[in-house]
Write a protein that holds these residues in place. Sequence first.
Motif, PDB file in Angstrom:
ATOM      1  N   ASP A 155       4.405 -30.195 -71.768  1.00  8.92           N
ATOM      2  CA  ASP A 155       3.933 -30.291 -70.359  1.00  8.92           C
ATOM      3  C   ASP A 155       4.718 -31.670 -69.518  1.00  8.92           C
ATOM      4  O   ASP A 155       5.199 -32.419 -70.188  1.00  8.92           O
ATOM      5  CB  ASP A 155       2.413 -30.345 -70.348  1.00  8.92           C
ATOM      6  CG  ASP A 155       1.832 -30.181 -68.709  1.00  8.92           C
ATOM      7  OD1 ASP A 155       2.602 -29.383 -68.009  1.00  8.92           O
ATOM      8  OD2 ASP A 155       0.850 -30.736 -68.416  1.00  8.92           O
ATOM      9  N   ASN A 156       4.602 -31.573 -68.202  1.00  2.93           N
ATOM     10  CA  ASN A 156       4.865 -32.862 -67.509  1.00  2.93           C
ATOM     11  C   ASN A 156       6.558 -32.797 -67.396  1.00  2.93           C
ATOM     12  O   ASN A 156       7.018 -34.041 -67.040  1.00  2.93           O
ATOM     13  CB  ASN A 156       4.297 -34.054 -67.981  1.00  2.93           C
ATOM     14  CG  ASN A 156       2.791 -34.123 -67.904  1.00  2.93           C
ATOM     15  OD1 ASN A 156       2.153 -34.314 -68.616  1.00  2.93           O
ATOM     16  ND2 ASN A 156       2.209 -33.717 -66.636  1.00  2.93           N
ATOM     17  N   LEU A 157       7.159 -31.779 -67.487  1.00  7.96           N
ATOM     18  CA  LEU A 157       8.657 -32.060 -67.133  1.00  7.96           C
ATOM     19  C   LEU A 157       9.225 -32.359 -65.823  1.00  7.96           C
ATOM     20  O   LEU A 157      10.349 -32.823 -65.738  1.00  7.96           O
ATOM     21  CB  LEU A 157       9.487 -30.829 -67.718  1.00  7.96           C
ATOM     22  CG  LEU A 157       9.543 -30.460 -69.310  1.00  7.96           C
ATOM     23  CD1 LEU A 157      10.309 -31.730 -69.796  1.00  7.96           C
ATOM     24  CD2 LEU A 157       8.315 -30.548 -70.260  1.00  7.96           C
ATOM     25  N   LEU A 158       8.242 -32.199 -64.805  1.00 10.39           N
ATOM     26  CA  LEU A 158       8.592 -32.444 -63.672  1.00 10.39           C
ATOM     27  C   LEU A 158       8.026 -34.009 -63.291  1.00 10.39           C
ATOM     28  O   LEU A 158       8.577 -34.311 -61.978  1.00 10.39           O
ATOM     29  CB  LEU A 158       7.958 -31.525 -62.588  1.00 10.39           C
ATOM     30  CG  LEU A 158       8.619 -30.053 -62.545  1.00 10.39           C
ATOM     31  CD1 LEU A 158       7.911 -29.157 -61.695  1.00 10.39           C
ATOM     32  CD2 LEU A 158      10.052 -29.944 -62.202  1.00 10.39           C
ATOM     33  N   LEU A 159       7.266 -34.667 -64.025  1.00  7.83           N
ATOM     34  CA  LEU A 159       6.846 -35.963 -63.874  1.00  7.83           C
ATOM     35  C   LEU A 159       6.455 -36.139 -62.553  1.00  7.83           C
ATOM     36  O   LEU A 159       6.785 -37.033 -61.833  1.00  7.83           O
ATOM     37  CB  LEU A 159       8.133 -36.833 -64.213  1.00  7.83           C
ATOM     38  CG  LEU A 159       8.404 -36.775 -65.537  1.00  7.83           C
ATOM     39  CD1 LEU A 159       9.775 -37.587 -65.690  1.00  7.83           C
ATOM     40  CD2 LEU A 159       7.688 -37.522 -66.695  1.00  7.83           C
TER      41      LEU A 159
END
Length: 211
Positions: A155-159
């Motif tokens: 998760d959180n690849l778009l930051l």
Amino acid sequence: MDPKEDYIIKLIKPRADIFIEMEQYAKEHHVPIMQLTGIESLIHLLSLQKPNSLLELGTAIGYSSMRIASKLENVNIVTIERDKEKVVIANQFIERANLQNRIQVIEGDALEISDDLFQDTHFDAIFIDAAKGQYKKFFEKYAPFLKDGGVIYCDNLLLNGLSDLPMSEVPRRKRTMVRNQHQFTEWLIDHPDYDTSFLPVGDGMLISIKR
């Protein structure tokens, strides 16, 4: 929140009171938990996969593991958290939900925990949601504990929008993290041992199926 995101959230079914409470706690105490659209998507993907065992890196207050365990009644979860205070809070929520028999919280830094702890253990799924600049290290350390055909969810690849910015517009203190996440994404997409896809849900998710 853009209109599209707002509309999608309105379509999400109501959550149990304890999850509403946890969402409010996270907001008030600035604890990062998965975005609603992200956790809902993850739960649906796991419902299709039907894992019996799942390893989570990054417990926080236990929100994701509890949401997953509440939906998938046959899954047993091991989750790792390095913040002692969050471990205490997570265990309190887990016990209140009567999920302590299926969710085990391990206190420690996921990169420092001995591999011996998982000797002869292989998980159906691994969920990475910990320190954002260390995903490649997490992946390399724990991928050997994934069964063939298992799935790693990141998760959180778009930051929170930082990944989409030119590097000159990213705050200096976060540039190394963003670069590391970009490099990790490209590395994993090209990894010969995994079939990986990016899903633009929540804060961005990578789904990697072990060949």
